[in-house]
Scaffold this motif. Structure first.
Motif, short mmCIF file in Angstrom:
data_model
loop_
_atom_site.label_atom_id
_atom_site.label_comp_id
_atom_site.label_asym_id
_atom_site.label_seq_id
_atom_site.Cartn_x
_atom_site.Cartn_y
_atom_site.Cartn_z
N ASP A 385 1.09 0.27 5.50
CA ASP A 385 0.37 1.25 6.25
C ASP A 385 0.91 1.42 7.57
OD1 ASP A 385 -1.04 -0.59 7.70
OD2 ASP A 385 -2.81 -0.10 6.93
N LYS A 386 0.65 2.33 8.41
CA LYS A 386 1.01 2.45 9.78
C LYS A 386 0.70 1.39 10.76
CE LYS A 386 1.58 7.55 9.79
NZ LYS A 386 1.16 8.74 10.18
N LYS A 387 -0.24 0.55 10.24
CA LYS A 387 -0.72 -0.68 11.27
C LYS A 387 -0.01 -1.62 10.60
CE LYS A 387 -5.29 1.20 12.41
NZ LYS A 387 -6.79 0.91 12.32
N GLY A 388 0.95 -1.73 9.91
CA GLY A 388 1.63 -2.93 9.13
C GLY A 388 0.92 -3.83 8.12
N LYS A 389 -0.09 -3.05 7.42
CA LYS A 389 -0.73 -3.92 6.70
C LYS A 389 -0.45 -3.53 5.19
CE LYS A 389 -4.95 -4.63 9.43
NZ LYS A 389 -6.45 -4.39 9.59
N GLU A 390 -0.45 -4.37 4.44
CA GLU A 390 0.10 -4.14 2.83
C GLU A 390 -1.13 -3.65 2.28
OE1 GLU A 390 2.05 -6.96 0.62
OE2 GLU A 390 3.91 -7.10 2.17
N TYR A 391 -0.73 -2.84 1.06
CA TYR A 391 -1.94 -2.29 0.28
C TYR A 391 -1.33 -2.03 -1.09
CZ TYR A 391 -0.38 2.66 1.47
OH TYR A 391 0.29 3.33 1.51
N ASN A 392 -1.86 -2.03 -2.02
CA ASN A 392 -1.54 -1.75 -3.69
C ASN A 392 -2.32 -0.44 -3.97
OD1 ASN A 392 -0.09 -4.17 -3.20
ND2 ASN A 392 -1.97 -5.02 -3.84
N GLY A 393 -1.73 0.15 -5.24
CA GLY A 393 -2.34 1.21 -5.64
C GLY A 393 -1.70 1.83 -6.90
N TYR A 394 -2.29 2.98 -7.43
CA TYR A 394 -1.80 3.69 -8.47
C TYR A 394 -1.24 5.05 -8.10
CZ TYR A 394 -4.29 -0.03 -11.06
OH TYR A 394 -4.88 -1.11 -11.34
N ILE A 395 -0.16 5.51 -8.67
CA ILE A 395 0.31 6.66 -8.45
C ILE A 395 0.70 7.41 -9.54
CG2 ILE A 395 1.48 6.13 -6.07
CD1 ILE A 395 4.37 5.74 -7.70
N THR A 396 0.59 8.89 -9.71
CA THR A 396 0.75 9.76 -10.76
C THR A 396 1.42 10.83 -10.31
OG1 THR A 396 -1.28 10.62 -10.52
CG2 THR A 396 -1.02 9.10 -12.25
N TYR A 397 2.62 11.47 -11.20
CA TYR A 397 3.27 12.40 -10.64
C TYR A 397 2.97 13.93 -11.54
CZ TYR A 397 7.22 15.88 -10.16
OH TYR A 397 8.00 16.89 -9.92
N ASN A 398 2.33 14.89 -10.68
CA ASN A 398 1.91 16.21 -11.15
C ASN A 398 3.34 17.01 -11.39
OD1 ASN A 398 1.13 18.78 -11.69
ND2 ASN A 398 -0.97 18.04 -10.65
N LYS A 399 3.72 17.47 -12.35
CA LYS A 399 4.90 18.25 -12.53
C LYS A 399 4.82 19.75 -12.04
CE LYS A 399 6.93 15.97 -16.58
NZ LYS A 399 7.21 15.78 -18.06
N GLU A 400 3.33 20.24 -12.20
CA GLU A 400 2.97 21.60 -11.96
C GLU A 400 3.12 21.81 -10.45
OE1 GLU A 400 0.17 22.50 -15.64
OE2 GLU A 400 -0.71 22.83 -13.81
N THR A 401 2.71 20.97 -9.73
CA THR A 401 2.57 20.95 -8.09
C THR A 401 3.79 20.21 -7.35
OG1 THR A 401 1.10 18.89 -7.90
CG2 THR A 401 0.05 21.14 -8.20
N ASN A 402 4.42 19.47 -8.07
CA ASN A 402 5.71 18.71 -7.73
C ASN A 402 5.06 17.56 -6.71
OD1 ASN A 402 8.34 17.84 -7.30
ND2 ASN A 402 8.62 19.11 -5.72
N LYS A 403 3.97 17.08 -6.90
CA LYS A 403 3.28 16.19 -6.00
C LYS A 403 2.99 14.88 -6.63
CE LYS A 403 1.34 19.44 -2.57
NZ LYS A 403 -0.03 19.78 -1.97
N THR A 404 3.24 13.74 -5.82
CA THR A 404 2.96 12.39 -6.22
C THR A 404 1.34 12.02 -5.82
OG1 THR A 404 4.96 11.80 -6.48
CG2 THR A 404 3.55 10.07 -6.49
N ASP A 405 0.54 11.69 -6.54
CA ASP A 405 -0.87 11.37 -6.07
C ASP A 405 -1.08 9.89 -6.22
OD1 ASP A 405 -1.75 14.23 -5.87
OD2 ASP A 405 -1.80 14.32 -8.22
N PHE A 406 -1.88 9.32 -5.25
CA PHE A 406 -2.08 8.13 -4.98
C PHE A 406 -3.66 7.73 -5.00
CE2 PHE A 406 -1.66 3.87 -3.51
CZ PHE A 406 -2.83 3.57 -2.73
N SER A 407 -4.19 6.63 -5.76
CA SER A 407 -5.40 6.23 -5.86
C SER A 407 -5.57 4.50 -5.95
CB SER A 407 -5.94 6.76 -7.24
OG SER A 407 -7.14 6.20 -7.27
N PHE A 408 -6.51 4.21 -5.16
CA PHE A 408 -6.69 2.96 -4.97
C PHE A 408 -7.23 2.26 -6.43
CE2 PHE A 408 -6.66 3.61 -0.49
CZ PHE A 408 -5.85 2.42 -0.17
N GLN A 409 -7.87 3.02 -7.34
CA GLN A 409 -8.33 2.79 -8.45
C GLN A 409 -7.44 3.42 -9.60
OE1 GLN A 409 -12.57 4.07 -7.67
NE2 GLN A 409 -12.95 1.84 -8.45
#
Length: 477
Positions: A385-409
């Protein structure tokens, strides 16, 4: 009858200056001839006989400033010399007077030297500006941290620690705008404003260092005068198409009425109109392996685009592109994305359609990238993140909106956990889908959450009446 050749030569002399130099080691005034390949100053005796070897410089202020800055930066051991700018017609006579002052100092002679000397602090400032543009890491700081009113910045949601962690404090102290947008919160007590903006530091009229907030605009304001300049249709078209106006214009400082020859560009992050004085333009000698001619340098100095062929990329491949000096970035930029291919914003978006290979500066491996393209959820670790702290999560790609969504769960597990109850299914089927279930099929108003049976006497009566056998409508005999 006048001699036309002599008249031309006289005009050239009237419009040009000569550089004289005081060699501090030799204690002698000389005329500048040039600089050799090793950066050593070449000089000649300042006599009538040598006049044709004198280096002549255009008298115009901004062109001279640019020339001298480039000249000074190429010079080896510049501190060994003091330079003087003298009108060409007076160069020989003035050099004699300056030499007299060196040999026998007088108050009158000192005044003459001050009148013509190019001040060393100006020389250094010009060079620092050039260094800062080409290599910000080595440039000097314009401001000090203790000059900043940190209490005011805290009210904007900014602190010294936050700017340091975002790697933004260093460029701010060097006099630059942040090269990215920064979230700013303004708490006015009765109202809170949040916005993204580029930041910079500047001195106000009282000499205090204050924060300038460059907020995002819907578009550049080109319909009103800008420091006295009214944009022509061609100016507007150039600015909107390439981000650069493409010519030098005279702007007027409203406080001092000083006329400032400048180029104009658009800040592409904020749509702010930005000007840069021509005496701050520094043109490199070489771009990607192509050595620039004096004519090409002059084209860039005038803010115009320049087509260059045979440049060499970092990968060693040759390429051609248009280049132009950008007033906001303060360096020569490549224009092939905007000029050559004429890509519109929608074209650019369509070219980037598809699952990304990088997410928040984290490069996905081939397996992760393939899963993302196939519509699967991908677990990504080591994000920062912008504070330099590491984090993990899940991403999915939406073909209709051409956006990549992020979720911690994991969104797939969340979907499995959130299954509608039988009661909710009944409510949805009856209220939204027009379906019925036997127990509530004749109730007229919408069902409540979780309702699968009549809720009160009114609904019970509606259901029972509808279930009763229909009366015969046959004719009486």
């Amino acid at each position: 009858m006048s001699d036309p050749i002599k008249d031309v030569l006289k005009t050239q002399e009237e419009l040009s200056d000569i550089l004289l130099v005081f060699d501090k080691e030799k204690k002698k005034i000389m005329a500048v001839k040039g600089i050799d390949q090793n950066g050593n100053l070449e000089t000649v005796e300042p006599t009538r006989k040598n006049e044709n070897q004198f280096m002549r410089v255009d008298k115009q202020g901004d062109l001279f400033s640019n020339f001298f800055s480039n000249f000074f930066s190429q010079l080896k051991n510049p501190t060994n010399f003091s330079f003087f700018k003298i009108p060409a017609l007076l160069a020989v006579d003035t050099s004699k007077e300056l030499q007299k002052q060196i040999d026998n100092p007088t108050a009158e002679g000192e005044q003459l030297m001050k009148q013509h000397q190019i001040k060393e602090d100006k020389q250094k400032n010009e060079i620092n500006m050039e260094t800062a543009q080409t290599n910000p890491e080595t440039s000097e700081y314009k401001y000090k941290p203790e000059q900043i009113d940190w209490e005011t910045l805290n009210h904007l949601g900014l602190s010294k620690e936050k700017l340091e962690k975002m790697s933004l404090l260093d460029p701010l102290l060097k006099g630059y705008k942040t090269n990215e947008l920064v979230p700013v919160s303004l708490n006015l007590g009765t109202a809170v404003t949040k916005m993204d903006a580029r930041l910079s530091l500047k001195q106000n009229d009282e000499g205090q260092v204050v924060l300038a907030i460059h907020g995002i605009r819907k578009g550049p304001n080109l319909n009103f005068p800008f420091f006295g300049h009214e944009f022509s249709k061609e100016d507007k078209d150039n600015l909107l198409q390439t981000g650069n106006m493409g010519r030098v214009v005279n702007l007027t400082n409203p406080k001092t009425n000083e006329v400032m020859p400048s180029i104009i560009s658009i800040d592409r992050l904020t749509n702010e109109v930005v000007a840069l004085r021509t005496d701050f333009i520094k043109i490199p000698d070489e771009i990607k392996g192509v050595k620039l001619s004096e004519q090409q340098k002059q084209t860039l100095m005038e803010g115009k685009p320049l087509e260059l062929e045979g440049m060499i990329s970092k990968k060693g491949t040759a390429f051609d592109a248009s280049v132009q000096f950008n007033a906001d970035k303060r360096f020569v930029e490549f224009l092939f994305d905007r000029n050559d291919t004429k890509l519109t914003q929608s074209n650019l978006q369509s070219q980037t359609q598809g699952a990304p290979k990088n997410f928040r500066d984290k490069e996905l491996d081939n397996e992760q990238h393939q899963k993302l393209k196939d519509g699967q959820t991908v677990y990504v670790s080591g994000l920062v993140d912008k504070k330099g702290k590491e984090y993990n999560g899940y991403i999915t790609y939406n073909k209709e909106t051409n956006k990549t969504d992020f979720s911690f769960q994991n969104p797939d597990k969340i979907k499995d956990q959130i299954k509608p109850s039988e009661a909710h299914k009944t409510q949805t089927a009856v209220n939204s889908e027009g379906k019925t279930n036997e127990a509530t099929s004749n109730i007229k108003e919408p069902l409540k959450s979780g309702q699968i049976n009549p809720d009160d006497k009114k609904q019970q009566q509606q259901q029972e009446e509808s279930n009763a056998p229909a009366k015969s409508k046959g004719r009486k005999i």
